[in-house]
Structure formats: C-alpha cells, structure tokens
Design a protein around this motif. Structure first.
Motif, mmCIF file in Angstrom:
data_model
loop_
_atom_site.group_PDB
_atom_site.id
_atom_site.type_symbol
_atom_site.label_atom_id
_atom_site.label_comp_id
_atom_site.label_asym_id
_atom_site.label_seq_id
_atom_site.Cartn_x
_atom_site.Cartn_y
_atom_site.Cartn_z
ATOM 1 N N LEU A 163 0.824 -1.210 0.000
ATOM 2 C CA LEU A 163 0.000 0.000 0.000
ATOM 3 C C LEU A 163 0.862 1.266 0.000
ATOM 4 C CD1 LEU A 163 -2.764 -1.129 2.528
ATOM 5 C CD2 LEU A 163 -2.615 -1.511 0.063
ATOM 6 N N LEU A 164 0.467 2.215 -0.810
ATOM 7 C CA LEU A 164 1.155 3.502 -0.953
ATOM 8 C C LEU A 164 0.232 4.577 -0.396
ATOM 9 C CD1 LEU A 164 2.299 2.945 -4.657
ATOM 10 C CD2 LEU A 164 3.462 2.208 -2.556
ATOM 11 N N ILE A 165 0.544 5.051 0.800
ATOM 12 C CA ILE A 165 -0.371 5.942 1.532
ATOM 13 C C ILE A 165 0.206 7.353 1.529
ATOM 14 C CG2 ILE A 165 -1.575 6.292 3.712
ATOM 15 C CD1 ILE A 165 -1.042 3.301 4.325
ATOM 16 N N ASP A 166 -0.442 8.243 0.785
ATOM 17 C CA ASP A 166 0.100 9.580 0.522
ATOM 18 C C ASP A 166 -0.593 10.628 1.397
ATOM 19 O OD1 ASP A 166 1.534 11.625 -0.560
ATOM 20 O OD2 ASP A 166 0.762 11.411 -2.614
ATOM 21 N N GLU A 167 0.094 11.071 2.442
ATOM 22 C CA GLU A 167 -0.333 12.147 3.340
ATOM 23 C C GLU A 167 -1.782 11.986 3.848
ATOM 24 O OE1 GLU A 167 1.520 15.784 3.204
ATOM 25 O OE2 GLU A 167 2.320 15.582 1.193
ATOM 26 N N PRO A 168 -2.029 10.945 4.635
ATOM 27 C CA PRO A 168 -3.379 10.717 5.136
ATOM 28 C C PRO A 168 -3.797 11.658 6.263
ATOM 29 C CG PRO A 168 -1.881 9.130 6.108
ATOM 30 C CD PRO A 168 -1.080 9.930 5.116
ATOM 31 N N THR A 169 -2.834 12.386 6.855
ATOM 32 C CA THR A 169 -3.149 13.168 8.059
ATOM 33 C C THR A 169 -3.644 14.581 7.769
ATOM 34 O OG1 THR A 169 -0.844 13.880 8.238
ATOM 35 C CG2 THR A 169 -1.474 11.913 9.452
ATOM 36 N N ASN A 170 -3.540 15.034 6.512
ATOM 37 C CA ASN A 170 -3.978 16.403 6.230
ATOM 38 C C ASN A 170 -5.453 16.578 6.575
ATOM 39 O OD1 ASN A 170 -1.521 17.471 5.278
ATOM 40 N ND2 ASN A 170 -1.800 16.425 3.337
ATOM 41 N N HIS A 171 -5.728 17.623 7.324
ATOM 42 C CA HIS A 171 -7.081 17.974 7.788
ATOM 43 C C HIS A 171 -7.605 17.049 8.895
ATOM 44 C CE1 HIS A 171 -7.153 20.842 4.558
ATOM 45 N NE2 HIS A 171 -7.076 19.901 3.656
#
Length: 495
Positions: A139-147
């Motif tokens: 899995l490639l998880i790109d910046e899930p924490t924004n907002h």
C-alpha cells in the motif's frame, strides 16, 4: 515477505530538462512499515505514481505484489459509503470490514450514509479500512493526516502501527515516529533506506551532516595549503631554470646536469603536489551533496499601541441557526501565540473568519483593536494560479523579498518560471506562508499552515516564530509544532 527492487530508475516529466530521478537504485521489504520523507518537490508522490505504473520510465521496478494508492478516486460521492467500499474492494468478508472499522473507531451506521456527508476524518478512515481489506498488495499511503485533528491522527497512527506492508508519506514527525520502522529519504542527490523511525533517521542525518561539514573544512584547508605549496615549488623550478640560463648568457660555465636535475626534481615535486590537490578536490566534491540548506527565515511584525489586540467573551457563532462555536472566551495579547484546538467541525476556522471580518452570525462580545493589521494564511490553495511576479503584485508585497524567502524554503530558480497551479501542494502552501512573512502585521492568523509542508521547512518556521515572537493565532494538528509554538491554547469541545 518479498522484496521490491528498484534499479537504475530514471524519470523526467515531458518538456522538463531536469530529471526527477536519475539512475536511482534501492531495495525494500514488502513487510516494512516504511516512512517516505523528503523536501517538497523532490518527487515523493512521483515515486508512488511510478510504482503504480502511471508514467513511463527507464530502469526496472520489480515487485511480486501489486500496489494500491491512497487517496483513490471514490466515484459518485452521493453513493452510500458501503457502495464506495464495494467498488474499491471486489471480494472481502463483511466481518473483516467490521473489524477494520472498529480499530478505527468508526460506527457501522456510517456505511449506510452517503459518502459526501462524511467528515474528512471519516472519509480517511473508511478509505484506509478498504485498502487494508485487500490481499497481497503493498500500500502507498500519501499524506493521510492532512485535515485530521490531533485525536484522529493519534488513532490512525495506532491503526497503521498494527499493520505492515506500506509506504507512508507524511511530514508529521510525531505521526511518523508512531507508526514506521524504516525511513526512505529522497535526498538532494540520492535515495537512502534506513532502519528506524523519523527521529532516529534525523539524528543520524545530523551526525552525517556534521561529519561532512568537518571533513569539508579540513579538505578546504588542505587544498589551500597544497595550492600555496604548488605555487612555491613552481616558482622555485622557474628560478632554477632562469639561473641556469643566466649563467650561460654571462659566459660562466654552468653544471647543466646538476642544475637540470634540480629543476626536474622541483618540477616533479610540483606535479605531485598538483596531483594531490586534484585528489583532494575530487574528495571534497563527494561531500555536502545531501546537506540540506535551511537558512534562517525572518518576519517583521508591527508593534501595536495596546497590549491587548483581541478579546472574546461568551462568543457563540451560528450557521443556519445552529451553533458552530458555543460560549468561548479568550484574549490575544502582544506576542501571544495562541493555538485553537478541537475536533474537526468544532468551529476553529469560524473563529478566525470572524476576527478577519467575515459577516458571520454570533452572540457574545468580540472586541478587535482599532486599525489592527492582519495577515492571513488559509487552508485552501485552489485559488493559486499565475506566476509569482503577478502574485506578489496582487498581494502588495516586495517581489525580491518574496522570492528570497521561497529560495530559503528550498525553491529552485527554475520553479520561479512555472505557473503556481503546477506547483506541488507543499510548494503552494509555502507561497502562502512566504507572502505572509513579507507582510508587516500586528496579528498573523494561520489556518493549518503546515499541510503538505516538508519537515525541514516546518522546523525553519518554528525557529523563526520562536526567534521573532510575532503575535499569532493558529490552528495546526502537527503535535510537535503545536507543543513547541503555542504560548496559550483555546480548547473547543474536548480535544
């Protein structure tokens, strides 16, 4: 467990003369919890897209498992959330979905609501749960924490810590430390893989940088000494030759063998010194290639005629007759750095908008100092377009200062020629922050300023705020920044 091998990867975008990656090689394990870090514009998202096969490249990417990317397109946002999941994951057992949602503290009833009605935090959790339902996928998880608010970040961090087999792009130091066991760093001139979390990687990077700086100074002194020695030896050799010729011209018989041998010996010594100098220069050129520049930022806040700039008593803000904020009291005094904290939807941005002068319905008392000059950084970057020169003119800021700040935030000069709409999200946020730093204001209002911004730039901004002490009202979910910067906290609801 399997290996993902990247060998001699080279890629550049159409029309660009500068490659994003050039002959890059590295290897990772599909069981790792891998954090991907690097400054804005270095190619983190590009690398993920290359792994997904979205672009043509030279070199090889070999993996026995397939890749899936977050965030992904959900299709019709008005469909029920369960329908969105079914479109994403073709085959799964319902009990597994229930388990994933339980780990993410999502109520099952959310599945039967239109996806469009979910909060940003709920959408992030749902999409992550769907990803981890898939079998044999990396899995490639790109910046899930924004907002995501801090509570949601903590929860998602715990969730990812319980998983394996992913690359996570995040600039939140605390979040990375919570859930990764390896770091993949895109440096200026190479890509490195290191075991450990972000803090251990940063510690090792600082040691390496200090070592290279010390070696660099040592080699600079050595090169200077060799240059002077070579110059002296060359001068001695020339002098010996001229002495021999002078003796011949005066009619005095010279010992040609002795004089010539002495000159040849000195010339050889000169050549040896020159070779050593070239070797030292070559060694020096290997150093500092990955040293990150982080020049000091500055800001010039205006002094205010009163110690108190803003005061709110029993403040409530309403939308369509419903309270977004209820009975909040706080004051903003000179040099305060006030963090507004609370869950998403608790009204943090509403308070900022009211102080900025938006026509919102409210009750209670809000006193704003007369002739107060404000500088605002918004969450949104979608309005940014055109070139930097025109943007500086539209904001009434000095173009040279504006670009100088962007250079300190790791913009290349090539970037100045591009349209802002083509910048990465992190670079767009830097445009907003640089513009704010150019403005002389009594009060700076920053609404989630660090979304998408790389770690080194975050630390630059922290150091600047601590040094110059501007009066600041901000919302930020980066826990390290929040704790380091806030002198006061306004808590909305329960944090």
């Amino acid at each position: 467990m399997s290996l993902i091998n990247i060998k001699n990867l080279t890629f550049s975008y159409d029309g660009s003369h500068d490659p994003v990656f050039e002959n890059v090689s590295f290897q990772i394990d599909s069981d790792w919890k891998l954090g991907l870090t690097g400054r804005n514009g270095r190619g983190k998202t590009t690398l993920l897209n290359l792994l997904m096969g979205k672009y043509e490249y030279s070199g090889t990417i070999h993996a026995s498992e397939g890749f899936d990317y977050f965030p992904y397109e959900v299709g019709d946002m008005n469909d029920d959330t369960l329908t969105v999941i079914d479109r994403t994951v073709s085959d799964y057992e319902y009990w597994r979905l229930q388990k994933e949602l339980s780990l993410l503290d999502v109520e099952e009833e959310v599945l039967y609501r239109p996806f469009s009605t979910l909060s940003n935090g709920e959408r992030t959790k749902i999409l992550l749960a769907a990803l981890f339902l898939k079998e044999a996928r990396f899995l490639l998880i790109d910046e899930p924490t924004n907002h995501l608010d801090m509570e949601a970040r903590e929860l998602v961090g715990r969730y990812l810590r319980s998983k394996k087999g992913f690359i996570l792009v995040s600039h939140d130091r605390t979040f990375l430390d919570q859930c990764v066991d390896h770091i993949l760093s895109i440096n200026k001139n190479n890509i490195e893989v290191q075991k450990g979390n972000f803090s251990s990687w940063q510690y090792n990077k600082e040691i390496q940088d200090q070592f290279e700086l010390a070696e660099n100074e040592k080699l600079k002194k050595e090169i200077k000494g060799l240059t002077e020695a070579a110059r002296r030896t060359a001068a001695w050799s020339d002098k010996v030759e001229s002495t021999k010729n002078g003796l011949l011209l005066s009619g005095i018989k010279a010992d040609k063998g002795y004089t010539g041998h002495k000159a040849a010996k000195m010339m050889k010594r000169s050549k040896n010194l020159e070779l050593r100098q070239e070797n030292a220069i070559e060694e020096k050129s290997k150093l500092l290639k990955n040293l990150e520049t982080a020049d000091d930022l500055s800001i010039k806040p205006l002094g205010y005629h009163s110690s108190r700039l803003v005061e709110a008593e029993g403040l409530s803000i309403y939308y369509d007759g419903r309270p977004a904020v209820e009975k909040v009291s706080f004051s903003i005094d000179s040099e305060d750095r006030i963090a507004i904290a609370g869950k998403n939807g608790s009204g943090k941005s509403s308070i900022m908008k009211l102080i900025l002068g938006e026509n919102l319905t409210f009750t209670g008392n809000l006193r704003i100092g007369s002739k107060l000059i404000l500088s605002y950084v918004s969450q949104e970057t979608s309005h940014l377009k055109g070139n930097l020169k025109d943007y500086a003119a539209s904001e009434g800021i000095d173009e040279s200062l504006f670009k100088a700040i962007l250079r300190k935030l790791d913009f290349s000069r090539v970037q100045f020629e591009k349209d802002i709409s083509d910048f990465s999200e992190g670079q767009k946020k830097k445009v907003l922050i640089a513009a704010s730093l150019c403005q002389k204001a009594h009060l700076y209002i920053w609404d989630e300023p660090l979304n998408f911004i790389d770690v080194i730039s975050r630390m630059q901004i922290e150091e600047m705020l601590l040094k110059y002490k501007p009066t600041l009202l901000f919302v930020e979910h980066d826990a390290a920044f929040y704790e380091n910067i806030a002198t006061k906290k306004v808590l909305l609801g329960s944090e």
